[in-house]
Design an enzyme around this catalytic site. Structure first.
Site, PDB file in Angstrom:
ATOM      1  N   HIS A  99     -21.628  26.881  96.775  1.00  0.00           N
ATOM      2  CA  HIS A  99     -22.598  25.819  97.094  1.00  0.00           C
ATOM      3  C   HIS A  99     -23.972  26.469  97.203  1.00  0.00           C
ATOM      4  O   HIS A  99     -24.440  26.789  98.300  1.00  0.00           O
ATOM      5  CB  HIS A  99     -22.225  25.115  98.395  1.00  0.00           C
ATOM      6  CG  HIS A  99     -20.865  24.475  98.387  1.00  0.00           C
ATOM      7  ND1 HIS A  99     -19.698  25.195  98.506  1.00  0.00           N
ATOM      8  CD2 HIS A  99     -20.495  23.177  98.261  1.00  0.00           C
ATOM      9  CE1 HIS A  99     -18.658  24.364  98.462  1.00  0.00           C
ATOM     10  NE2 HIS A  99     -19.113  23.144  98.315  1.00  0.00           N
ATOM     11  N   ASP A 114     -20.258  28.130 101.312  1.00  0.00           N
ATOM     12  CA  ASP A 114     -21.297  27.671 102.246  1.00  0.00           C
ATOM     13  C   ASP A 114     -21.565  26.179 102.032  1.00  0.00           C
ATOM     14  O   ASP A 114     -22.660  25.789 101.638  1.00  0.00           O
ATOM     15  CB  ASP A 114     -22.562  28.503 102.016  1.00  0.00           C
ATOM     16  CG  ASP A 114     -23.695  28.127 102.950  1.00  0.00           C
ATOM     17  OD1 ASP A 114     -23.416  27.503 103.990  1.00  0.00           O
ATOM     18  OD2 ASP A 114     -24.849  28.428 102.623  1.00  0.00           O
ATOM     19  N   GLU A 139     -23.575  24.561  91.923  1.00  0.00           N
ATOM     20  CA  GLU A 139     -24.348  23.571  92.681  1.00  0.00           C
ATOM     21  C   GLU A 139     -24.181  22.232  91.982  1.00  0.00           C
ATOM     22  O   GLU A 139     -24.483  22.104  90.802  1.00  0.00           O
ATOM     23  CB  GLU A 139     -25.812  23.963  92.768  1.00  0.00           C
ATOM     24  CG  GLU A 139     -26.705  22.924  93.437  1.00  0.00           C
ATOM     25  CD  GLU A 139     -26.206  22.506  94.816  1.00  0.00           C
ATOM     26  OE1 GLU A 139     -26.061  21.279  95.046  1.00  0.00           O
ATOM     27  OE2 GLU A 139     -25.942  23.396  95.653  1.00  0.00           O
ATOM     28  N   ASP A 181     -18.323  21.222  90.931  1.00  0.00           N
ATOM     29  CA  ASP A 181     -17.792  21.312  92.286  1.00  0.00           C
ATOM     30  C   ASP A 181     -17.493  22.769  92.607  1.00  0.00           C
ATOM     31  O   ASP A 181     -16.779  23.455  91.868  1.00  0.00           O
ATOM     32  CB  ASP A 181     -16.521  20.468  92.397  1.00  0.00           C
ATOM     33  CG  ASP A 181     -15.868  20.605  93.758  1.00  0.00           C
ATOM     34  OD1 ASP A 181     -16.359  19.984  94.712  1.00  0.00           O
ATOM     35  OD2 ASP A 181     -14.883  21.355  93.860  1.00  0.00           O
TER      36      ASP A 181
END
Length: 257
Positions: A42, A158, A115, A137
């Site tokens: 992420h 994260d 992202e 994802d």
């Protein structure tokens, strides 16, 4: 699901905790002349302007890195990244974890960042032209990539935790990651919350990974009624020396009021 943007929180005390220990771990990995893989599930936009309206609105950076920058010596890997970012992007800039990875790793290392948010992904690609940035994802990316080549390396997980099921589903993802990548350092960041929503997740993680290490710090809420009162990292296969670094950092957080 796609509403979260880290610019509102960039440079806050949780970032200081997470990013300083991440920078140290990446520095540790590059002490050996062997390539590594860095995977982040992420990534956000990787580069943040702390003078932007969004950052000023919450004031979290002012209570975070602006307040505690003196904690770190000039040769600390985190401070090196802060300095490198300000020299390149301006004094109000702040590096997210993908930017820290680019700065601390070498040309021979492999960096892959996921992202899902379209605007954040576009900014991520612009900030990291030499990394592999995937709009996908992050949890799915982890399953698809492991084990990576090179085999040495680190994965940072994260998420924003805006999906409430994350606290229930994350341990299952990590259990599969750890099995598929049996030499990788796997790092999960999580918020320490007044609601205690993180407790059950951590209990499951500790049951699944009894050798995993948990590093937490506490700090005052960013504003009255704010539910986050600390930051935590759960690390599978923590590198030698990390516990000492985390303990030093905790003593500094303990001085905050």
């Amino acid at each position: 699901m796609l509403s979260y943007q880290h610019i509102y929180h960039a440079g806050n005390l949780a970032d200081v905790h997470k990013h300083s220990l991440l920078a140290w771990m990446l520095d540790y990995l590059t002490r050996k002349d062997k390539p590594v893989s860095y995977i982040e599930t992420h990534g956000g936009r990787a580069l943040y302007d702390l003078s932007a309206d969004e950052a000023l609105k919450t004031g979290e950076a002012a209570q975070g890195i602006a307040r505690v920058r003196h904690w770190f010596d000039s040769d600390h890997p985190y401070m090196q990244s802060l300095r490198q970012t300000s020299e390149k992007a301006g004094e109000n800039s702040y590096p997210g974890s993908p930017m820290i990875a680019i700065q601390r790793l070498r040309d021979t290392d492999q960096i892959t960042v996921a992202e899902l948010h379209p605007a954040e992904h576009s900014a991520l690609e612009l900030a990291l032209p030499t990394a592999t940035c995937r709009r996908t994802d992050g949890f799915a990316l982890g399953h698809a990539m492991l084990p990576p080549t090179p085999r040495r390396g680190l994965m940072l997980i994260d998420p924003s935790y805006e999906i409430k099921d994350d606290y229930d589903t994350i341990p299952g993802h990590i259990k599969k990651y750890a099995r598929a990548w049996n030499v990788g350092i796997i790092v999960l960041w999580y918020p320490v919350l007044t609601s205690g929503a993180h407790h059950r997740m951590l209990k499951t993680l500790k049951n699944d990974h009894p050798d995993g290490a948990r590093y937490e710090v506490s700090f005052p809420p960013a504003r009255p009624g704010h539910g986050m009162i600390g930051s935590g990292l759960f690390v599978i296969r923590p590198p030698f020396g990390l516990a000492e670094q985390a303990a030093i950092l905790k003593t500094r957080f303990d001085t905050l009021s």
